[in-house]
Write an enzyme that holds these catalytic residues in place. Structure first.
Site, PDB file in Angstrom:
ATOM      1  N   LYS A 129     -17.895 -21.053  -1.271  1.00 50.71           N
ATOM      2  CA  LYS A 129     -17.382 -21.490  -2.249  1.00 50.71           C
ATOM      3  C   LYS A 129     -15.274 -21.626  -1.692  1.00 50.71           C
ATOM      4  O   LYS A 129     -14.868 -20.993  -2.281  1.00 50.71           O
ATOM      5  CB  LYS A 129     -17.224 -20.614  -3.633  1.00 50.71           C
TER       6      LYS A 129
HETATM    7  N1  PMP Z   1     -23.174 -24.211  -7.174  1.00 53.47           N
HETATM    8  C1  PMP Z   1     -22.203 -23.644  -7.489  1.00 53.47           C
HETATM    9  C2  PMP Z   1     -21.400 -25.516  -7.034  1.00 53.47           C
HETATM   10  C3  PMP Z   1     -21.312 -23.578  -8.012  1.00 53.47           C
HETATM   11  O1  PMP Z   1     -19.692 -23.353  -7.889  1.00 53.47           O
HETATM   12  C4  PMP Z   1     -21.949 -22.130  -8.969  1.00 53.47           C
HETATM   13  C5  PMP Z   1     -21.046 -21.561  -9.302  1.00 53.47           C
HETATM   14  N2  PMP Z   1     -20.146 -20.508  -8.437  1.00 53.47           N
HETATM   15  C6  PMP Z   1     -23.062 -22.357  -9.259  1.00 53.47           C
HETATM   16  C7  PMP Z   1     -24.002 -22.819  -8.298  1.00 53.47           C
HETATM   17  C8  PMP Z   1     -23.320 -21.235  -9.429  1.00 53.47           C
HETATM   18  O2  PMP Z   1     -23.663 -19.782  -8.604  1.00 53.47           O
HETATM   19  P1  PMP Z   1     -23.465 -18.117  -9.451  1.00 53.47           P
HETATM   20  O3  PMP Z   1     -24.833 -18.410 -10.424  1.00 53.47           O
HETATM   21  O4  PMP Z   1     -23.124 -17.179  -8.327  1.00 53.47           O
HETATM   22  O5  PMP Z   1     -21.967 -18.281 -11.133  1.00 53.47           O
END
Ligand code: PMP
Length: 313
Positions: free
Chosen positions: A166
């Protein structure tokens, strides 16, 4: 967005208005920051962080991929975040504004020092902020589903940018897809990867339900290892449903009985249309609804299961 009073920045508590950086901050120019998005919901025990340790592990993994030097540990970051919620008295704040959750944004970034692409010896700084935030894709979207556009932008590929990190730089890709979807009158985008397989939304993982079975793209197709996705999988499996990770082609989405997005911000949001094609019954499907209501029970501490996923402040 309902702002809080205090932000943790570079080793200190600073007032919201005073949390500033230099204009030559490396991350501002070159995208050298890694971040997380975490929620804390009101529970009978007060505001509780949901799966916070997993979020911070992913933050450290992102930093590792980008070789960012730092000394933070997961327990340290968790306790700083607990302190942030206390310092801002988010329990009272949420109650006062009739809100359910705060969103927490930790960002580890390369600060001001020398310019140029090499982050070199520039300081690596941490900030953690929180704000009151409702449903990312709208209350109506969470209830009845959203309309999506297949993006003309492909999801980043691990030969160009690591999709499992991220990193702020990655989100230029997500922003292009999001802007395109919105300017064409849709609520959200769905991105294919460079090989034409379904990857995910700009900030959400995607699930397909066909004949009572759930399928979601694997990380090797460019899907972030979503913590909400993992929670949805746990819920589905505990309901006796089969779940598999496999590559999905776009046509399969059109023929799905149900589709939904998962994400910390997006929570569990049904998808009711893609590019003018109605998905399933054109509203939130029954399995999606069941998974969604179990999800809200878990995060709100209304379930006697998985209390290990909740960390009170
Ligand atoms: N894909 C991306 C590109 C994201 O930024 C996120 C948000 N963090 C997610 C999927 C979903 O991840 P999470 O459920 O851990 O928030």
């Amino acid at each position: 967005m309902l702002k809080t009073n205090w932000i943790w920045h570079h080793g200190d508590w600073v007032r919201f208005e005073d949390a500033k950086i230099h204009v030559l901050t490396h991350a501002l120019h070159y995208g050298t920051g890694v971040f997380e998005g975490i929620r804390a919901y009101q529970t009978p025990q007060g505001p509780a962080l949901f799966r916070v340790a997993e979020h911070y592990q992913r933050l450290l993994d992102s930093a590792r991929i980008y070789m960012m030097p730092h000394t933070y540990t997961v327990p340290q970051l968790v306790s700083l975040t607990q302190a942030l919620l206390k310092k801002n008295d988010v329990g009272s704040m949420l109650q006062q504004h009739g809100m359910e959750s705060v969103y927490i944004r930790p960002l580890l970034y390369v600060g001001y020092g020398t310019m140029g692409l090499n982050p070199g010896k520039n300081p690596v700084e941490l900030m953690i902020a929180a704000w009151g935030w409702g449903s990312y894709l709208g209350d109506e979207g969470v209830k009845s589903g959203i309309r999506c556009k297949m993006s003309s932008w492909a999801r980043i590929d691990s030969r160009t940018l690591p999709p499992l990190a991220k990193c702020t730089a990655n989100y230029a890709n997500s922003i292009l897809a999001k802007q395109e979807a919105l300017s064409n009158g849709f609520d959200e985008a769905i991105l294919l990867n460079v090989n034409g397989m379904v990857a995910e939304g700009p900030g959400e993982n995607i699930f397909m339900i066909q004949n009572g079975e759930l399928t979601t793209p694997p990380p090797s197709d460019g899907a972030l290892k979503g913590i909400t996705a993992d929670t949805a999988i746990w819920i589905a499996q505990s309901m006796g449903l089969k779940v598999s990770y496999r590559s999905i082609i776009r046509d399969e989405l059109f023929l799905a009985d149900e589709l939904f997005f998962t994400g910390t911000a997006a929570e569990i949001t049904p998808i009711r249309e893609i590019d003018g094609r109605v998905i399933g019954s054109g509203t939130a499907g029954p399995i999606t609804q069941s998974i969604q209501s179990r999800y809200f029970e878990l995060v709100r501490g209304a379930s006697n299961e998985r209390s290990d996923w909740l960390t009170v402040s």
